[in-house]
Design a protein around this motif. Structure first.
Motif, PDB file in Angstrom:
ATOM      1  N   GLU A 244       4.535   3.754   2.963  1.00  0.00           N
ATOM      2  CA  GLU A 244       4.489   2.460   2.281  1.00  0.00           C
ATOM      3  C   GLU A 244       4.297   1.393   3.343  1.00  0.00           C
ATOM      4  O   GLU A 244       5.020   1.365   4.339  1.00  0.00           O
ATOM      5  CB  GLU A 244       5.778   2.212   1.499  1.00  0.00           C
ATOM      6  N   ILE A 245       3.309   0.516   3.124  1.00  0.00           N
ATOM      7  CA  ILE A 245       2.998  -0.557   4.078  1.00  0.00           C
ATOM      8  C   ILE A 245       2.906  -1.869   3.310  1.00  0.00           C
ATOM      9  O   ILE A 245       2.197  -1.958   2.306  1.00  0.00           O
ATOM     10  CB  ILE A 245       1.659  -0.287   4.799  1.00  0.00           C
TER      11      ILE A 245
ATOM     12  N   ILE B 233      -5.999   4.045   8.586  1.00  0.00           N
ATOM     13  CA  ILE B 233      -4.626   4.460   8.894  1.00  0.00           C
ATOM     14  C   ILE B 233      -4.436   5.931   8.520  1.00  0.00           C
ATOM     15  O   ILE B 233      -3.892   6.717   9.292  1.00  0.00           O
ATOM     16  CB  ILE B 233      -3.610   3.564   8.155  1.00  0.00           C
ATOM     17  N   THR B 234      -4.907   6.319   7.342  1.00  0.00           N
ATOM     18  CA  THR B 234      -4.750   7.700   6.876  1.00  0.00           C
ATOM     19  C   THR B 234      -5.474   8.679   7.791  1.00  0.00           C
ATOM     20  O   THR B 234      -4.935   9.739   8.130  1.00  0.00           O
ATOM     21  CB  THR B 234      -5.257   7.838   5.422  1.00  0.00           C
TER      22      THR B 234
ATOM     23  N   ILE C 206       0.583   5.345   0.247  1.00  0.00           N
ATOM     24  CA  ILE C 206      -0.162   6.583   0.438  1.00  0.00           C
ATOM     25  C   ILE C 206       0.800   7.672  -0.008  1.00  0.00           C
ATOM     26  O   ILE C 206       1.844   7.878   0.605  1.00  0.00           O
ATOM     27  CB  ILE C 206      -0.606   6.756   1.899  1.00  0.00           C
TER      28      ILE C 206
ATOM     29  N   ALA D  92       1.621   3.674  11.082  1.00  0.00           N
ATOM     30  CA  ALA D  92       1.661   2.845   9.876  1.00  0.00           C
ATOM     31  C   ALA D  92       1.995   1.390  10.168  1.00  0.00           C
ATOM     32  O   ALA D  92       1.551   0.486   9.460  1.00  0.00           O
ATOM     33  CB  ALA D  92       2.661   3.417   8.880  1.00  0.00           C
TER      34      ALA D  92
ATOM     35  N   THR E 247       0.891  -5.940   9.510  1.00  0.00           N
ATOM     36  CA  THR E 247       1.949  -5.189   8.844  1.00  0.00           C
ATOM     37  C   THR E 247       3.286  -5.886   9.033  1.00  0.00           C
ATOM     38  O   THR E 247       3.678  -6.212  10.145  1.00  0.00           O
ATOM     39  CB  THR E 247       2.025  -3.752   9.392  1.00  0.00           C
TER      40      THR E 247
ATOM     41  N   ASN F 244      -6.990  -1.779   6.143  1.00  0.00           N
ATOM     42  CA  ASN F 244      -7.803  -0.611   5.820  1.00  0.00           C
ATOM     43  C   ASN F 244      -6.927   0.644   5.808  1.00  0.00           C
ATOM     44  O   ASN F 244      -6.661   1.237   6.846  1.00  0.00           O
ATOM     45  CB  ASN F 244      -8.955  -0.475   6.822  1.00  0.00           C
ATOM     46  N   TYR F 245      -6.505   1.053   4.623  1.00  0.00           N
ATOM     47  CA  TYR F 245      -5.634   2.227   4.506  1.00  0.00           C
ATOM     48  C   TYR F 245      -6.360   3.521   4.815  1.00  0.00           C
ATOM     49  O   TYR F 245      -5.740   4.497   5.218  1.00  0.00           O
ATOM     50  CB  TYR F 245      -4.961   2.288   3.130  1.00  0.00           C
ATOM     51  N   LYS F 246      -7.670   3.538   4.674  1.00  0.00           N
ATOM     52  CA  LYS F 246      -8.425   4.742   5.007  1.00  0.00           C
ATOM     53  C   LYS F 246      -8.381   5.009   6.517  1.00  0.00           C
ATOM     54  O   LYS F 246      -8.206   6.155   6.945  1.00  0.00           O
ATOM     55  CB  LYS F 246      -9.879   4.611   4.534  1.00  0.00           C
TER      56      LYS F 246
ATOM     57  N   ILE G 279       0.864  -1.174   0.000  1.00  0.00           N
ATOM     58  CA  ILE G 279       0.000   0.000   0.000  1.00  0.00           C
ATOM     59  C   ILE G 279       0.902   1.226   0.000  1.00  0.00           C
ATOM     60  O   ILE G 279       1.821   1.322   0.816  1.00  0.00           O
ATOM     61  CB  ILE G 279      -0.908   0.020   1.241  1.00  0.00           C
TER      62      ILE G 279
END
Length: 122
Positions: free
Chosen positions: A37-38, A60-61, A10, A87, A93, A56-58, A8
């Motif tokens: 970067e994950i 995290i963001t 961002i 992150a 992760t 869920n990157y949303k 991922i």
């Protein structure tokens, strides 16, 4: 099928925060540009097309945005380390990298950036 690592990214998350230790930096928010970067194993997520098995990157963001915009940081190192902690917090992760740019920090440079990386021990 063998285990596949998802990556991922961002890219260029643009936020404002208090960053620095000079008097003017402590009084006025500055722009920062965050790249994250994950890596995590995504085989179950794509094999089952299951949202609950994907990172869920949303989420995290949103946590990064809240922490950065609500925080005050003397050092870029502290800000980058805090974002890296966010992150890399999820148990899936395996690797995370965070680079944060501080645009216009130096007179003749576009920006100054700092990168920190984290990797789960085997």
């Amino acid at each position: 099928m063998s285990i596949s690592n998802a990556i991922i990214r961002i890219t260029n998350l643009r936020l404002r925060t208090f960053i620095g230790f000079n008097p003017d930096e402590m009084q006025k928010q500055q722009d920062v540009v965050i790249n994250i970067e994950i890596h995590y194993p995504a085989d179950k997520a794509y094999a089952e097309d299951d949202v609950d098995k994907a990172l869920n990157y949303k989420t995290i963001t949103k946590e990064v945005i809240s922490h950065v915009e609500d925080g005050r940081f003397l050092l870029l190192e502290k800000l980058v380390a805090d974002v890296l902690d966010i992150a890399s917090a999820h148990p899936w992760t395996e690797y995370a990298s965070v680079t944060i740019d501080k645009p216009h920090a130096l007179r003749f440079a576009d920006s100054v950036s700092l990168t920190l990386q984290w990797q789960r021990e085997a």
